[in-house]
Design a protein around this motif. Structure first.
Motif, short mmCIF file in Angstrom:
data_model
loop_
_atom_site.label_atom_id
_atom_site.label_comp_id
_atom_site.label_asym_id
_atom_site.label_seq_id
_atom_site.Cartn_x
_atom_site.Cartn_y
_atom_site.Cartn_z
N LYS A 73 0.84 -1.20 0.00
CA LYS A 73 0.00 0.00 0.00
C LYS A 73 0.87 1.25 0.00
CE LYS A 73 -0.57 0.53 5.01
NZ LYS A 73 0.06 1.87 5.08
N PRO A 74 0.33 2.36 -0.47
CA PRO A 74 1.10 3.62 -0.45
C PRO A 74 1.31 4.12 0.97
CG PRO A 74 -0.74 3.71 -2.01
CD PRO A 74 -0.94 2.49 -1.19
N HIS A 75 2.22 5.07 1.11
CA HIS A 75 2.52 5.67 2.40
C HIS A 75 2.27 7.17 2.32
CE1 HIS A 75 4.42 1.97 3.85
NE2 HIS A 75 4.99 1.89 2.65
N PHE A 76 1.75 7.72 3.42
CA PHE A 76 1.49 9.16 3.48
C PHE A 76 2.77 9.97 3.73
CE2 PHE A 76 -2.79 7.52 4.70
CZ PHE A 76 -3.50 8.08 3.64
N ASP A 77 3.81 9.31 4.20
CA ASP A 77 5.04 10.05 4.50
C ASP A 77 5.88 10.20 3.23
OD1 ASP A 77 6.03 7.53 4.14
OD2 ASP A 77 6.37 7.12 6.26
N SER A 78 7.15 10.52 3.41
CA SER A 78 8.03 10.84 2.28
C SER A 78 8.39 9.62 1.44
CB SER A 78 9.31 11.49 2.80
OG SER A 78 9.97 10.64 3.73
N ARG A 79 7.97 8.41 1.84
CA ARG A 79 8.29 7.23 1.05
C ARG A 79 7.49 7.17 -0.25
NH1 ARG A 79 7.47 2.61 5.50
NH2 ARG A 79 5.97 4.16 6.26
N SER A 80 6.37 7.87 -0.32
CA SER A 80 5.52 7.86 -1.51
C SER A 80 5.14 9.28 -1.89
CB SER A 80 4.24 7.04 -1.25
OG SER A 80 4.54 5.72 -0.88
N LEU A 81 4.82 9.44 -3.18
CA LEU A 81 4.25 10.69 -3.68
C LEU A 81 2.84 10.38 -4.16
CD1 LEU A 81 7.14 12.36 -5.73
CD2 LEU A 81 6.31 12.98 -3.46
N ILE A 82 1.86 11.14 -3.65
CA ILE A 82 0.45 10.86 -3.92
C ILE A 82 -0.19 12.13 -4.48
CG2 ILE A 82 -1.73 10.07 -2.95
CD1 ILE A 82 -0.04 8.92 -0.59
N PHE A 83 -0.87 11.98 -5.63
CA PHE A 83 -1.53 13.11 -6.27
C PHE A 83 -3.00 12.76 -6.53
CE2 PHE A 83 2.95 13.29 -7.39
CZ PHE A 83 3.27 14.59 -7.08
N GLU A 84 -3.86 13.72 -6.29
CA GLU A 84 -5.31 13.49 -6.40
C GLU A 84 -5.77 13.66 -7.84
OE1 GLU A 84 -9.26 15.95 -5.22
OE2 GLU A 84 -7.81 15.66 -3.60
N LEU A 85 -6.37 12.60 -8.39
CA LEU A 85 -6.96 12.63 -9.72
C LEU A 85 -8.43 12.98 -9.69
CD1 LEU A 85 -5.37 9.50 -11.47
CD2 LEU A 85 -4.96 11.90 -12.03
N ASP A 86 -9.14 12.53 -8.65
CA ASP A 86 -10.59 12.74 -8.57
C ASP A 86 -10.99 12.75 -7.10
OD1 ASP A 86 -13.31 12.88 -8.89
OD2 ASP A 86 -13.54 10.89 -9.78
N ALA A 87 -11.77 13.78 -6.72
CA ALA A 87 -12.25 13.87 -5.33
C ALA A 87 -13.48 13.03 -5.08
CB ALA A 87 -12.55 15.33 -4.98
N CYS A 88 -14.08 12.43 -6.13
CA CYS A 88 -15.20 11.48 -6.01
C CYS A 88 -16.39 12.07 -5.25
CB CYS A 88 -14.74 10.20 -5.33
SG CYS A 88 -13.34 9.39 -6.13
N ASN A 89 -16.62 13.37 -5.40
CA ASN A 89 -17.75 14.04 -4.74
C ASN A 89 -17.78 13.81 -3.23
OD1 ASN A 89 -18.80 15.13 -7.16
ND2 ASN A 89 -19.86 13.21 -7.62
N GLY A 90 -16.61 13.73 -2.62
CA GLY A 90 -16.53 13.55 -1.17
C GLY A 90 -16.60 12.12 -0.69
N ASN A 91 -16.72 11.15 -1.61
CA ASN A 91 -16.80 9.74 -1.22
C ASN A 91 -15.44 9.08 -1.07
OD1 ASN A 91 -19.67 9.57 -1.20
ND2 ASN A 91 -19.64 9.55 -3.44
N GLY A 92 -14.38 9.82 -1.32
CA GLY A 92 -13.03 9.27 -1.25
C GLY A 92 -12.14 10.04 -2.22
N LYS A 93 -11.00 9.46 -2.58
CA LYS A 93 -10.09 10.10 -3.52
C LYS A 93 -9.42 9.03 -4.38
CE LYS A 93 -8.95 14.04 -0.52
NZ LYS A 93 -9.63 15.07 -1.34
N VAL A 94 -9.44 9.27 -5.68
CA VAL A 94 -8.66 8.45 -6.61
C VAL A 94 -7.32 9.13 -6.80
CG1 VAL A 94 -8.49 7.53 -8.94
CG2 VAL A 94 -10.68 7.52 -7.76
N CYS A 95 -6.23 8.38 -6.58
CA CYS A 95 -4.90 8.99 -6.52
C CYS A 95 -3.92 8.33 -7.48
CB CYS A 95 -4.34 8.89 -5.10
SG CYS A 95 -5.37 9.71 -3.85
N LEU A 96 -3.06 9.16 -8.02
CA LEU A 96 -1.89 8.70 -8.76
C LEU A 96 -0.75 8.57 -7.75
CD1 LEU A 96 -0.38 8.24 -11.54
CD2 LEU A 96 0.17 10.68 -11.42
N VAL A 97 -0.18 7.37 -7.65
CA VAL A 97 0.76 7.08 -6.56
C VAL A 97 2.11 6.68 -7.13
CG1 VAL A 97 1.22 5.62 -4.57
CG2 VAL A 97 -1.12 6.35 -5.04
N TYR A 98 3.16 7.38 -6.66
CA TYR A 98 4.55 6.95 -6.85
C TYR A 98 4.95 6.30 -5.52
CZ TYR A 98 4.67 10.26 -10.79
OH TYR A 98 4.41 10.95 -11.96
N LYS A 99 5.01 4.98 -5.50
CA LYS A 99 5.21 4.29 -4.22
C LYS A 99 6.64 4.33 -3.72
CE LYS A 99 3.30 0.26 -5.01
NZ LYS A 99 2.71 -1.07 -4.74
#
Length: 241
Positions: free
Chosen positions: A82-108
């Motif tokens: 799974k991705p990490h929220f810290d500096s080990r991964s880069l996470i970018f938001e592709l879609d906010a999903c109308n508040g139901n979550g987030k679809v993300c582009l992840v550099y793990k």
């Protein structure tokens, strides 16, 4: 350049063609349009990084990186790491999903150098990660085939979509909800058209008429009685002679 990473080739080609994508569609209920489907790919300016700043403006406020727990099981079996929220991964938001979550582009893998390999993940409202696809092209196809129905990303989670969203799926995308039936019976979702039922009013069944006897039973009786009377009269005439 700001994040020291390079976009994957398919996503870069997408942004060279159009700076983001948004398509919504509605259904009519009681002659009133109701927004239902939503397909969104954020523009480059809205391709924001997650986990880099604090959640609040207060000093020493918690960040997403504080949610990291190294005791979580990672990469066990067929489950990808799974991705990490810290500096080990880069996470970018592709879609906010109308508040139901987030679809993300992840550099793990961001250390020591950002790896060009990316994946598409879904971050739900409870901040749990769910793997979607390895490439942006595959995710874009999923987005289109699911028609942007509400909460369609939850179909790829262990707990599935909500009962309300399942009703919309049964109406517009029943094959997604009933995948078990599809694996058991290949023709379960094939439209089986019976022409005899569809065109029943047009195809008139011929009425078979029963062949009636040449003479009714009553006439036969009368004919028999007449014959017998003639026979008796002839017999009387002969006796008289």
């Amino acid at each position: 350049q700001k994040n020291s990473c390079v976009l994957p080739e398919d996503l870069k080609n997408f942004y060279l063609m159009t700076d983001g994508f948004q398509m919504t569609w509605s259904v009519k209920t009681d002659d009133t349009p109701m927004p239902l489907g939503s397909m969104v790919i954020n523009s480059v300016s809205k391709l924001c990084r997650l986990g880099g700043s604090s959640m609040y403006t207060l000093p020493n406020a918690p960040t997403l990186a504080d949610l990291e727990d190294d005791t979580d099981e990672e990469g066990n079996g067929d489950k990808p790491e799974k991705p990490h929220f810290d500096s080990r991964s880069l996470i970018f938001e592709l879609d906010a999903c109308n508040g139901n979550g987030k679809v993300c582009l992840v550099y793990k893998h961001a250390k020591p150098v950002v790896s060009p390999e990316t994946e598409i993940w879904f971050l739900d409202r409870a901040l749990y990660w769910h793997f979607l696809t390895k490439t942006f092209t595959a995710y874009y196809r999923l987005l289109i085939t699911h028609l942007g129905l509400p909460q369609w990303q939850y179909a790829f989670t262990s707990y599935g979509v909500s009962p309300q969203a399942k009703q919309w799926f049964n109406m517009y995308k029943p094959i997604t909800i009933n995948t078990a039936l599809l694996s058991e019976e290949a023709d379960s979702f094939v439209n089986k058209l019976d022409p005899n039922k569809v065109f029943k009013s047009k195809n008139k069944t011929p009425v078979i008429k029963k062949k009636l006897p040449s003479q009714p039973a009553g006439s036969q009786k009368s004919h028999t009685s007449t014959t017998s009377s003639k026979t008796s009269s002839l017999a009387g005439n002969s006796s008289r002679k």
